[in-house]
Scaffold this motif. Structure first.
Motif, PDB file in Angstrom:
ATOM      1  N   GLU B  52      34.078  45.065  32.229  1.00 35.99           N
ATOM      2  CA  GLU B  52      34.857  45.745  33.123  1.00 35.99           C
ATOM      3  C   GLU B  52      35.573  44.990  34.087  1.00 35.99           C
ATOM      4  O   GLU B  52      36.602  45.366  34.816  1.00 35.99           O
ATOM      5  CB  GLU B  52      34.265  47.180  33.550  1.00 35.99           C
ATOM      6  N   ARG B  53      34.853  43.795  34.460  1.00 38.47           N
ATOM      7  CA  ARG B  53      35.564  43.143  35.447  1.00 38.47           C
ATOM      8  C   ARG B  53      35.807  41.682  34.825  1.00 38.47           C
ATOM      9  O   ARG B  53      36.118  40.731  35.491  1.00 38.47           O
ATOM     10  CB  ARG B  53      34.080  42.910  36.407  1.00 38.47           C
ATOM     11  N   TYR B  55      38.729  39.741  32.716  1.00 35.70           N
ATOM     12  CA  TYR B  55      40.250  40.077  32.192  1.00 35.70           C
ATOM     13  C   TYR B  55      40.628  38.646  31.405  1.00 35.70           C
ATOM     14  O   TYR B  55      40.807  37.364  31.744  1.00 35.70           O
ATOM     15  CB  TYR B  55      41.183  40.276  33.386  1.00 35.70           C
ATOM     16  N   LYS B  76      38.877  42.902  45.560  1.00 35.05           N
ATOM     17  CA  LYS B  76      38.263  42.155  44.594  1.00 35.05           C
ATOM     18  C   LYS B  76      38.267  40.696  45.097  1.00 35.05           C
ATOM     19  O   LYS B  76      39.009  40.176  45.694  1.00 35.05           O
ATOM     20  CB  LYS B  76      38.833  42.255  43.098  1.00 35.05           C
TER      21      LYS B  76
END
Lengths: 281, 317
Positions: B52-53, B55, B76
């Motif tokens: 989820e963190r 990309y 972030k």
């Protein structure tokens, strides 16, 4: 919510601000600024939820990113008149030691601005990043962005457009200012872009048209429609048809005032077409 | 001289991967972005542990840099990963405007820097990246020397609020600095005391500098060796204190002599204490295909080159 008449009055005042700002320093970009005055007013006075007690992270707020940073006059005027900083500071636009740089920047700490823009084509990526951060933070607020139509000639946009659709960035409403003009002429003569609707749809975006982007009620209706289409797995693009230089007759329907300031006489004509409503700064 | 032991050669990019894995467990604000080079950047563990963190942006470095800038808005701490060439030259304006000028807390992490990715040749080698990045106001530039130090640097830069360029490489090189060391940005590390010549090196050339110092010692020359892992901000004092003793200096880096560590050192010396200096660096040239060892030999970036430069500079005292 303010009435349509109140929003129109503010828009007229914003047009005066724009003309006076660029006239004073004999530089800046009035054409695109005037064309987007209604949009900015609608966005900051009605559409977005935000706090003027500015916080960079903007958690729990809607965010806005201006990608075509040269239309800073309209951005600054609406930020000031929405309460982010004193309206009098519009007097410092483009002057030495000002927070109101020629193109918007975070560098001088101007409240309301979250990214530098000016070198074109970068804002969509930034908006996508901010939208992804909102998802990580379980923040249901939206990210809005504005882009010039000519600006879409920059390739980075299409990297971003592809990414946003492929990764369901559905908390983003990217608006394109469809005024059909750029520095060297009409977009059709400089680099024809064909149908932007077809392009965005082919990339997997939901597209909403606002045929009259200089009419407050049309903007509110179109943006409400855009908002209703968020959260459905697709990013949302608004094609906002505007008239460059809107509200000042000799600046309309031409690229000539993209980056040119009016002289004294032209200023007076422009101001006379936009009588003072809320008080000049 | 002080002896250093290679505890087993490893690639510095794996040190980055290990650091990122640890950050994933210790700092929930750390996010990572990669432009289709997850395996090459050793970002697999972070991706597996924190999907989820993570990309995956595809082959779209400009979008990656802009997204990283946007992710900072919301608290972030983005780490971007791709090859050094695509991390810097390809996206210079995006880094300049959206990251550096905007003051965003983005960590640009770049593997395959310099000549040592070898056979791919000059399109994939970059010898200009330190210069490009150090010219950006507010940008911190770090080039650690081995696996352990790269891991420590990766962890340390998450605690620094501001843009950072972290440069590392592909080949397996000696791993000799302490495991679990504390990495202090901007603080040079003295590896060997010496009195005849100062050698300051960065990245892969730090181990080569130690090898050169050993060879010089056999000739009766006492070389001081300093590991400059942070090129910006530069530890001016460490350099000036050392040349006050030795009176001459060699700088060594896997980078062009224009824009690199050597020029930064020369500025410090010229404005404080003019001192004879020799540059071990590439001489305004592109790289080419070859094995890393062949390239480092052809372009004069190894212990033999450092040793020769030390002997030359001592004659200029």
């Amino acid at each position: 919510m303010p009435s349509t008449q109140q929003l129109e009055d503010l828009t007229t005042q914003v047009r005066r601000d724009i003309l006076r700002m660029v006239h004073k320093v004999n530089s800046g970009h009035p054409g695109g600024s005037l064309g987007c005055a209604e949009f900015f007013v609608a966005l900051y006075q009605d559409i977005m939820e935000y706090s003027t007690d500015f916080d960079m992270d903007g958690i729990g707020e809607d965010l806005f990113f201006l990608s075509n940073g040269h239309i800073s006059p309209v951005y600054y005027s609406v930020l000031a008149r929405s309460g982010f900083f004193p309206v009098d500071e519009l007097n410092t636009f483009r002057l030495i030691n000002s927070r109101l740089q020629g193109h918007p920047t975070t560098h001088e700490g101007l409240p309301g601005v979250r990214i530098a823009s000016g070198s074109l084509g970068q804002g969509m990526s930034v908006a996508i990043g901010a939208a992804q951060a909102k998802k990580l933070n379980n923040d249901s607020h939206l990210v809005y962005s504005l882009h010039g139509d000519g600006e879409l000639q920059e390739g980075q946009n299409w990297e971003a457009i592809m990414y946003a659709a492929g990764n369901q960035v559905d908390n983003l409403i990217a608006t394109v200012d469809l005024n059909g003009q750029q520095i060297d002429g009409s977009t059709d003569t400089v680099l024809p872009m064909g149908s932007l609707r077809a392009k965005f749809e082919a990339f997997g975006w939901t597209v909403v048209d606002i045929e009259n982007g200089n009419d407050i009620e049309s903007i509110l209706k179109g943006m409400a429609e855009a908002k209703s289409k968020t959260g459905q797995g697709k990013p949302v693009c608004v094609l906002l048809k505007t008239v460059m230089g809107n509200g000042v007759d000799f600046m309309m329907h031409t690229h000539a005032w993209h980056g040119k300031a009016p002289n004294d006489e032209q200023l007076e004509i422009g101001l006379s077409q936009n009588p003072e409503t809320l008080g000049d700064y | 001289m002080k002896t250093y032991t290679n505890t087993g050669s490893k690639d510095t990019r794996s040190g980055f991967g290990a650091g990122l894995t640890e950050l994933g467990q210790t700092n929930e604000n750390v996010v990572a972005l990669c432009a289709d080079l997850i395996g090459s950047l050793k970002m697999d563990d972070f991706k597996a542990n924190h999907p989820e963190r993570f990309y995956q942006v595809g082959i779209a470095e400009a979008n990656m840099v802009g997204m990283a800038a946007g992710l900072t808005i919301g608290g972030k701490i983005p780490f971007t990963g791709t090859f050094a060439n695509f991390s810097t030259g390809r996206v210079y304006d995006q880094i300049r405007q959206s990251v550096a000028y905007s003051g965003k807390n983005v960590k640009i992490c770049a593997s395959h820097a310099g000549l040592t990715l070898g056979e791919d040749g000059a399109t994939h080698q970059i010898l200009e990246d330190i210069g490009l990045m150090k010219m950006l106001p507010g940008m911190v530039v770090i080039n650690p020397c081995d696996y352990n130090q790269t891991k420590a640097a990766t962890i340390a830069i998450a605690e620094h609020n501001g843009p950072v360029y972290l440069r590392f490489g592909r080949p397996k090189v000696a791993n000799f600095t302490p495991e679990n060391q504390t990495f202090e940005i901007g603080k040079a590390v003295h590896l060997n005391e010496g009195s005849d010549v100062t050698i300051v090196a960065t990245g892969h050339l730090v181990w080569e500098a130690l090898e050169a110092a050993k060879a010089l010692e056999e000739k009766g020359i006492s070389a001081e060796v300093i590991n400059i892992h942070t090129i910006k901000p530069l530890d001016d004092k460490a350099i000036l204190d050392s040349v006050a003793k030795t009176g001459c200096i060699v700088t060594a880096e896997e980078h062009n002599f224009l824009g690199g560590l050597g020029e930064s050192v020369a500025r410090v010396l010229a404005t404080n204490k003019p001192t004879p200096q020799e540059f071990v660096a590439t001489q305004d040239t592109f790289g080419e295909s070859g094995t890393p060892a062949q390239l480092m030999d052809k372009y004069g970036l190894n212990s033999a080159a450092i040793q020769a430069a030390a002997e030359r500079v001592m004659q200029r005292k």
